[in-house]
Design an enzyme around this catalytic site. Structure first.
Site, PDB file in Angstrom:
ATOM      1  N   HIS A   1     151.653  46.197  86.763  1.00  0.00           N
ATOM      2  CA  HIS A   1     150.966  45.801  85.391  1.00  0.00           C
ATOM      3  C   HIS A   1     152.034  45.409  84.445  1.00  0.00           C
ATOM      4  O   HIS A   1     151.421  44.706  83.413  1.00  0.00           O
ATOM      5  CB  HIS A   1     150.172  47.131  85.122  1.00  0.00           C
ATOM      6  CG  HIS A   1     151.152  48.186  84.591  1.00  0.00           C
ATOM      7  ND1 HIS A   1     151.826  49.267  85.232  1.00  0.00           N
ATOM      8  CD2 HIS A   1     151.701  48.509  83.259  1.00  0.00           C
ATOM      9  CE1 HIS A   1     152.400  50.063  84.475  1.00  0.00           C
ATOM     10  NE2 HIS A   1     152.710  49.580  83.115  1.00  0.00           N
TER      11      HIS A   1
ATOM     12  N   ASP B   1     150.722  49.372  92.159  1.00  0.00           N
ATOM     13  CA  ASP B   1     151.186  49.170  91.128  1.00  0.00           C
ATOM     14  C   ASP B   1     152.899  48.825  91.129  1.00  0.00           C
ATOM     15  O   ASP B   1     153.709  49.147  90.497  1.00  0.00           O
ATOM     16  CB  ASP B   1     151.016  50.103  90.010  1.00  0.00           C
ATOM     17  CG  ASP B   1     151.293  49.803  88.429  1.00  0.00           C
ATOM     18  OD1 ASP B   1     151.249  48.421  88.295  1.00  0.00           O
ATOM     19  OD2 ASP B   1     151.739  50.633  87.527  1.00  0.00           O
TER      20      ASP B   1
ATOM     21  N   SER C   1     157.491  51.455  81.680  1.00  0.00           N
ATOM     22  CA  SER C   1     156.699  51.377  82.980  1.00  0.00           C
ATOM     23  C   SER C   1     157.807  50.390  83.812  1.00  0.00           C
ATOM     24  O   SER C   1     158.388  49.411  83.206  1.00  0.00           O
ATOM     25  CB  SER C   1     155.617  50.582  82.749  1.00  0.00           C
ATOM     26  OG  SER C   1     154.853  51.348  82.043  1.00  0.00           O
TER      27      SER C   1
END
Length: 472
Positions: A106, A136, A209
């Site tokens: 992402h 992911d 992230s």
């Protein structure tokens, strides 16, 4: 005499203490992360992305912006394509000295350009080797040699309560270090069937992230991926992708740029205590098969709706989430051995898997639109009112016989039955008549339950119905 013991003795003599004090050795200090950060922090990178958003807009002619009827005339303006440049920030870490970088999918989604900034401020444009939205995970490559890289650990070896360290770029603040403990393992989040997340309380925020999660040995054990938050910021719950899962994805991305997963063509549902008891199982462990795709791998191998998968290739299944995760790590076309529970007996079968693809759900409630006819009550112990479906609707549903639930009360309502459900099986067998259902309900002993297989809004599932005690 040591000063602490002298103070304690003086306090006892003065009457400030009523009993002797035992002074133990000093408590061990909190863990020191400085060496870990110095050695491994150099391999953590910042990822800056630039993307293009294309949007059709209706714009007014120059000079009409302040016109009181501007919004009225805007709807008649011809649509025009406008492009906007957007940016994003994330983290990542270097896997090898030749420039492979691991991050979240992402982070680089919809990006036209990716700039990787190293700890020494050097910047490189990165290209995408491959990404996998289901886990992911994304693998990037930068054109550089002799880079510092991380050491990988084993996420399976992590223990709840163990110290962990996160390094990343929260809110764009590069090389930020936070620590915490492993709060839980094997967390399954909604729509995330392929990742048994590591839950931690290490402070993770937007921008973290894709960054690494280290154990105290300085090994990467996870990729920081998600947070649970009602405010958008850290609230004490963070989730990381286990590095063992990520590296199986990396291997496939390096080879072909994409990930192939296995499927066997079944629908599944959680196995609760009541259902387990109705199947004759002592523990609610395993994966309950709610539906079998006709002509699919499971169907060809002899797997049936109502089977409970207990083991896959010798490995125990603790919950229903384990089956898709385990199949997801197996290459399509592989032969897998399964241990099943059927009709209160163990059964072993082998299945040759196929490649994962989307399956088209069939909605039982939508398929039947006729008027209520021939409604029947299935005894006063169940609280069910049912109606046999006509042949045309049975054909649409792909079943030989089914009973449409027209009303629920008492035990049926308590079990979670709903009007519109279609009962297609009972006690692990396909349903063939109202009498079969009635007989199965009447045979349930006091305090027992019977497993009903139903179709609800396109999803087959089992429901444990616990009938009322028979009246004398």
């Amino acid at each position: 005499m040591p000063i602490k013991k002298l103070i304690a003795a003086a306090m006892l003599t003065a009457g400030l203490l009523t009993s002797p004090v035992v002074l133990s050795a000093p408590l061990s200090s909190l863990p020191d992360f400085t060496q870990l950060v110095e050695e491994q922090g150099k391999a953590v990178v910042n990822i800056r992305t630039v993307g293009t958003v294309r949007q059709m807009v209706r714009e007014l002619p120059p000079g009409m912006e302040n016109d009181p009827f501007s919004e009225f005339f805007r709807q008649f303006a011809p649509p025009q394509l406008r492009e906007y440049r957007t940016g994003g920030l994330g983290s990542g870490f270097i896997l090898s000295a030749d420039g492979y970088v691991l991050t979240n999918a992402h982070v680089i989604a919809d990006a036209d350009e990716m700039i990787v900034t190293l700890g020494d401020r050097r910047e490189f444009k990165a290209k995408v080797i491959g990404s996998d939205a289901r886990t992911d995970v994304a693998l990037l490559k930068i054109d550089a040699k002799g880079l510092p890289f991380v050491q990988l650990g084993k996420s399976d070896a992590l223990k709840v309560g163990e110290w962990v360290l996160a390094i990343g770029s929260p809110f764009g603040f590069e090389n930020t270090v936070t620590s915490g403990i492993v709060s839980a393992k094997g967390r399954h989040l909604p729509d995330e069937s392929y990742v048994p997340f590591i839950q931690t309380d290490a402070a993770v925020n937007p921008g973290n992230s894709g960054g690494p999660l280290f154990n105290m040995k300085g090994e990467v054990v996870g990729i920081n991926s998600q947070i649970y938050s009602r405010s958008g910021g850290f609230m004490g719950i963070s989730f990381a992708i286990p590095i063992d899962v990520a590296m199986t994805v990396v291997d496939q991305l390096k080879q072909g740029g994409k990930v192939s997963r296995s499927r066997i063509g079944v629908g599944i549902q959680p196995l609760n205590k009541e259902l387990a008891s109705s199947f004759g199982l002592q523990d609610a462990k395993g994966t309950l098969i709610s539906n079998v795709e006709k002509g699919g791998p499971a169907d060809k191998a002899g797997i049936k709706s109502g089977d409970v998968v207990l083991r896959l290739n010798g490995e125990l299944l603790d919950s229903s989430d384990d089956l898709p995760r385990m199949l997801g790590s197996i290459r399509p076309g592989s032969k897998v051995d399964m241990e099943l529970w059927r009709n209160r007996k163990l059964l072993k079968l082998s299945v040759v898997t196929a490649e994962l693809q989307d399956e088209d759900p069939r909605t039982a409630e939508r398929a039947y639109r006729g008027k209520p006819q021939g409604e029947e009550s299935v005894g006063n112990r169940s609280g069910l009112s049912v109606q046999a479906l006509p042949a045309a609707q049975l054909q649409k549903l792909g079943v030989k016989f089914g009973l449409l639930v027209r009303g629920v009360q008492g035990p049926a309502a308590d079990a979670g039955m709903q009007a519109g459900d279609v009962i297609v099986g009972v006690s692990g067998e396909d349903l063939a008549s109202v009498g079969q259902l009635q007989q199965a309900i009447n045979a349930v002993p006091a305090g027992g339950s019977v497993a009903l297989r139903v179709l609800r809004q396109g999803e087959p599932l089992f429901i444990a119905l616990k009938p009322e005690k028979a009246k004398p």
